[in-house]
Design a protein around this motif. Structure first.
Motif, short mmCIF file in Angstrom:
data_model
loop_
_atom_site.label_atom_id
_atom_site.label_comp_id
_atom_site.label_asym_id
_atom_site.label_seq_id
_atom_site.Cartn_x
_atom_site.Cartn_y
_atom_site.Cartn_z
N ILE A 16 0.97 -1.11 0.06
CA ILE A 16 0.14 0.16 0.01
C ILE A 16 0.86 1.37 -0.22
CG2 ILE A 16 -1.89 1.20 1.17
CD1 ILE A 16 -2.69 -1.31 2.27
N ALA A 17 1.87 1.21 0.80
CA ALA A 17 2.86 2.47 0.60
C ALA A 17 3.40 2.67 -0.53
CB ALA A 17 3.88 2.03 1.69
N ALA A 18 3.90 1.56 -1.45
CA ALA A 18 4.38 1.89 -2.56
C ALA A 18 3.24 2.35 -3.79
CB ALA A 18 4.66 0.24 -3.14
N ALA A 19 2.20 1.77 -3.49
CA ALA A 19 0.96 2.47 -4.31
C ALA A 19 0.69 3.80 -3.82
CB ALA A 19 -0.26 1.66 -3.94
N LEU A 20 0.89 4.20 -2.76
CA LEU A 20 0.83 5.75 -2.38
C LEU A 20 2.11 6.62 -2.69
CD1 LEU A 20 -1.07 5.23 1.16
CD2 LEU A 20 -1.80 6.03 -1.08
N GLY A 21 3.11 5.94 -3.24
CA GLY A 21 4.48 6.70 -3.72
C GLY A 21 5.34 6.96 -2.40
N ALA A 22 4.92 6.08 -1.27
CA ALA A 22 5.90 6.39 -0.15
C ALA A 22 7.03 5.77 0.05
CB ALA A 22 5.01 6.18 1.10
N THR A 23 7.64 5.01 -1.10
CA THR A 23 8.69 4.15 -1.15
C THR A 23 9.97 5.05 -1.81
OG1 THR A 23 8.22 2.92 -3.08
CG2 THR A 23 7.45 2.03 -0.63
N ALA A 24 11.16 4.85 -1.48
CA ALA A 24 12.15 5.32 -1.86
C ALA A 24 12.96 4.54 -3.26
CB ALA A 24 13.33 5.76 -0.91
N GLY A 25 12.60 3.31 -2.88
CA GLY A 25 12.96 2.30 -3.90
C GLY A 25 12.88 0.88 -3.45
N PRO A 26 13.18 -0.22 -4.49
CA PRO A 26 12.84 -1.65 -3.95
C PRO A 26 13.44 -2.12 -2.66
CG PRO A 26 14.35 -1.28 -5.81
CD PRO A 26 13.85 -0.07 -5.44
N GLY A 27 14.48 -1.36 -2.03
CA GLY A 27 14.83 -1.75 -0.75
C GLY A 27 13.86 -1.95 0.31
N ILE A 28 12.73 -1.35 0.20
CA ILE A 28 11.80 -1.23 1.36
C ILE A 28 11.19 -2.72 1.32
CG2 ILE A 28 9.87 -0.67 -0.03
CD1 ILE A 28 8.95 1.16 2.33
N LEU A 29 11.63 -3.55 0.42
CA LEU A 29 10.86 -4.80 0.40
C LEU A 29 11.70 -5.55 1.92
CD1 LEU A 29 10.86 -5.93 -2.99
CD2 LEU A 29 8.88 -5.25 -1.74
N TRP A 30 12.94 -5.09 2.00
CA TRP A 30 13.37 -5.70 3.11
C TRP A 30 12.79 -5.47 4.57
CZ3 TRP A 30 16.79 -9.61 3.34
CH2 TRP A 30 17.51 -9.87 2.06
N SER A 31 12.17 -4.19 4.59
CA SER A 31 11.44 -3.67 5.71
C SER A 31 10.59 -4.93 6.11
CB SER A 31 10.61 -2.56 5.46
OG SER A 31 11.38 -1.56 5.01
N VAL A 32 10.04 -5.80 5.37
CA VAL A 32 9.03 -6.74 5.88
C VAL A 32 9.73 -7.79 6.54
CG1 VAL A 32 7.54 -8.66 4.90
CG2 VAL A 32 7.58 -6.40 3.71
N VAL A 33 10.97 -8.21 5.95
CA VAL A 33 11.72 -8.99 6.88
C VAL A 33 12.18 -8.38 8.27
CG1 VAL A 33 13.95 -10.51 6.90
CG2 VAL A 33 12.51 -10.17 4.69
N PHE A 34 12.75 -7.30 8.33
CA PHE A 34 13.22 -6.70 9.43
C PHE A 34 12.29 -6.57 10.50
CE2 PHE A 34 16.91 -5.62 6.49
CZ PHE A 34 17.60 -6.71 6.91
N ALA A 35 11.10 -6.08 9.93
CA ALA A 35 9.89 -5.67 10.77
C ALA A 35 9.47 -7.09 11.61
CB ALA A 35 8.69 -5.14 9.87
N THR A 36 9.32 -7.99 10.83
CA THR A 36 8.91 -9.38 11.44
C THR A 36 10.08 -9.88 12.53
OG1 THR A 36 7.64 -10.02 9.40
CG2 THR A 36 8.41 -11.91 11.02
N LEU A 37 11.15 -9.39 12.09
CA LEU A 37 12.38 -10.06 13.07
C LEU A 37 12.39 -9.23 14.17
CD1 LEU A 37 14.85 -11.77 13.85
CD2 LEU A 37 16.43 -10.05 12.63
N ALA A 38 11.99 -7.74 14.26
CA ALA A 38 11.96 -6.96 15.24
C ALA A 38 10.88 -7.30 16.17
CB ALA A 38 12.06 -5.36 14.75
N ALA A 39 9.87 -7.75 15.66
CA ALA A 39 8.45 -8.05 16.24
C ALA A 39 8.56 -9.33 17.18
CB ALA A 39 7.24 -8.16 15.17
N LEU A 40 9.10 -10.20 16.36
CA LEU A 40 9.63 -11.33 17.22
C LEU A 40 10.43 -11.18 18.40
CD1 LEU A 40 9.71 -13.94 14.12
CD2 LEU A 40 7.94 -13.91 15.72
N ALA A 41 11.47 -10.38 18.17
CA ALA A 41 12.30 -10.02 19.27
C ALA A 41 11.65 -9.37 20.55
CB ALA A 41 13.62 -9.13 18.77
N PHE A 42 10.65 -8.91 20.22
CA PHE A 42 9.63 -8.26 21.50
C PHE A 42 8.57 -9.33 21.85
CE2 PHE A 42 6.52 -5.09 23.09
CZ PHE A 42 7.44 -4.55 24.27
N SER A 43 8.29 -9.83 20.94
CA SER A 43 7.09 -10.98 21.17
C SER A 43 7.53 -12.08 22.06
CB SER A 43 6.57 -11.38 19.92
OG SER A 43 5.48 -12.41 19.91
N ALA A 44 8.58 -12.71 21.77
CA ALA A 44 9.12 -14.00 22.39
C ALA A 44 9.39 -13.84 23.82
CB ALA A 44 10.34 -14.35 21.76
#
Length: 257
Positions: A129-157
């Motif tokens: 959705i952020a990409a559709a709204l023009g909020a992304t600087a490039g394809p590197g934001i795809l890594w945000s999905v991985v790192f967001a999940t990892l950070a969330a698990l680090a707090f969740s566990a």
């Protein structure tokens, strides 16, 4: 029962419930983060000038990868508190599961797999959705999905392990107000942490949200070096592993008969 199979059955229980009740969480899971991005990125962000302090990009682009991380951590917090306690105290779902060949450890693994998989999907939808709204600087934001999940698990566990010890939900309000809210506001999502008082920075560095934001923003803008990236990832993995180890101990103590 093999660990992987038992954990999968525990995950399947959560998926079965979600397929029937996803509408109850659709607004908080998908719509609220998008409204947050629109309000702060397009609304407030229109008043923020692009400077070297935010990497020379627009505030909307600066905000987007960090919002992926903080919204994932917010989702992880809610998934790791009341739902966990409910399955111990009120629904008794965990006790029903260990009445089968599924072990307490596999119940925990299934819970963590559920948290990780749902947050991965929700983060991916948010990035789309952020990409559709023009909020992304490039394809590197795809890594945000991985790192967001990892950070969330680090707090969740660790939080799941903590929830497994409780008999009353009173302390959850304290976590929401005095842990989750400061992590959302003061770990670099909305402004650089260099603007904070020096004495506060060590506390910021301890939070999984700061590490996740540094990873997500660095890959989104192509500014992340290898050694800092490895350090951030190692810290998040260590938090996750430590939380899971504690969770196995407390789940076994609570569920083993």
């Amino acid at each position: 029962m093999p660990t992987l199979r038992g954990s999968w059955f525990a995950l399947e229980k959560s998926w079965t419930w979600y397929r029937r009740n996803w509408r109850a969480t659709a607004v908080s899971s998908f719509l609220t983060p998008v409204l947050f991005l629109v309000a702060l990125g397009f609304g407030f962000g229109s008043q923020v000038q692009s400077t070297a302090l935010i990497g020379g990009v627009s505030y909307l682009e600066y905000l987007a990868p960090a919002l992926v991380v903080v919204t994932a951590i917010q989702g992880a917090t809610f998934e790791s508190t009341y739902p966990v306690m409910s399955q111990f105290m009120w629904q008794k779902s965990y006790f029903a599961m260990v009445a089968t060949p599924i072990t307490p450890a596999q119940v925990l693994y299934g819970q963590m797999l559920w948290v990780g998989s749902t947050l991965f999907v929700k983060s991916a939808v948010f990035v789309g959705i952020a990409a559709a709204l023009g909020a992304t600087a490039g394809p590197g934001i795809l890594w945000s999905v991985v790192f967001a999940t990892l950070a969330a698990l680090a707090f969740s566990a660790p939080l799941v392990a903590y929830s497994a010890r409780l008999d009353k939900p009173d302390s959850f309000t304290t976590i929401f107000r005095f842990v989750l809210m400061p992590m959302t506001l003061f770990t670099g999502a909305f402004f650089p942490v260099s603007q904070l008082p020096q004495w506060l920075l060590p506390l910021v560095w301890l939070t999984p949200s700061w590490h996740g934001i540094e990873l997500a923003r660095g890959t989104a803008f192509g500014t992340l070096d290898l050694l800092p990236a490895l350090g951030h990832i190692a810290y998040l993995v260590a938090l996750t592993a430590g939380g899971v180890a504690l969770g196995v101990k407390f789940f076994h103590r609570r569920l083993a008969v």
